[in-house]
Design an enzyme around this catalytic site. Structure first.
Site, PDB file in Angstrom:
ATOM      1  CG  ASP A  10      -6.873  -1.820  -9.486  1.00 21.81           C
ATOM      2  OD1 ASP A  10      -7.015  -2.823 -10.237  1.00 21.81           O
ATOM      3  OD2 ASP A  10      -6.561  -0.708  -9.925  1.00 21.81           O
ATOM      4  CB  SER A  12      -5.006  -5.000 -11.651  1.00 22.48           C
ATOM      5  OG  SER A  12      -3.807  -5.520 -12.184  1.00 22.48           O
ATOM      6  CB  SER A  13      -4.941  -5.198  -6.041  1.00 22.48           C
ATOM      7  OG  SER A  13      -4.426  -5.499  -4.763  1.00 22.48           O
ATOM      8  N   PRO A  14      -3.511  -8.392  -6.435  1.00 16.38           N
ATOM      9  CG  PRO A  14      -1.343  -9.225  -6.483  1.00 16.38           C
ATOM     10  CD  PRO A  14      -2.210  -8.164  -7.069  1.00 16.38           C
ATOM     11  N   GLY A  16      -5.646  -7.319  -2.961  1.00 16.48           N
ATOM     12  CA  GLY A  16      -7.088  -7.069  -2.907  1.00 16.48           C
ATOM     13  C   GLY A  16      -7.875  -8.359  -3.020  1.00 16.48           C
TER      14      GLY A  16
END
Length: 200
Positions: A10, A12-14, A16
């Site tokens: 995603d 919005s995933s750090p 990630g």
């Protein structure tokens, strides 16, 4: 030719973001490619009952510290976006629009969007913000704006989110190696060893 790894994430995933810095390099060491698959954790959370990690009391404070420490460990910048968490819908649509034509260019855009969000603390949530980042790579802003409203692009993202959940994705990053699932940036070293040894 060995099967590619599948990298669900995603925007919005750090975690990630951190995984995106290393996943292709790890796979390439073992003669593998990586298929990048952005999806929407918010939809997965409705299925699993999950919630944004940094919003969980106590655990969220630890995760923020761990993310910052992990970024230092692999030597990448980390600047928290002012609005966080944020929607990854526009970024994901842009990715799949571009991937239809050029997967390499789509990956480059994904890296640029991630770097803008977590390396520079910029907003990448809305269509205009995504178009601006894409333009920095030479893409036409009007083309990007149009694509983000295209029903076919919207449907592609809906289908990819459904497919990710069907594949078992519930977090970011979530990586499949020959059907074997690995969840989390901290599992990249396991993936490296798994590819080296054939598993255990």
């Amino acid at each position: 030719m060995a099967e590619p790894l599948t990298f669900y994430f995603d925007f919005s995933s750090p975690y990630g973001y951190l995984a995106a810095q290393r996943i292709d390099e790890i796979a390439a060491r073992h003669g593998r490619n990586v298929v990048w698959k952005p999806y929407l954790l918010g939809v997965a959370f409705k299925e699993t009952g999950g919630q944004p990690l940094l919003e969980i009391p106590v655990k969220g404070d630890y995760a923020r510290h761990d993310i910052e420490r992990s970024a230092r460990q692999i030597g990448v910048p980390l600047v928290w976006p002012q609005a966080f968490p944020f929607s990854g819908v526009s970024a994901s649509r842009a990715y799949y629009w571009l991937a239809e034509r050029d997967e390499g260019a789509a990956k480059a855009l994904a890296r640029k969007l991630y770097r803008a969000a977590f390396g520079e603390g910029r907003d990448i949530a809305g269509p205009e913000a995504v178009a601006t980042v894409a333009a920095e790579l030479g893409h036409d802003k009007d083309d990007v704006r149009t694509a983000l409203k295209d029903p076919a692009v919207k449907e592609r993202l809906r289908r990819e989110v459904d497919d990710a959940i069907q594949a078992g994705a519930f977090g970011s990053p979530y990586i499949l190696v020959d059907g074997e699932p690995f969840w989390g940036h901290d599992r990249l070293d396991h993936i490296d060893k798994w590819l080296e040894t054939g598993g255990w």
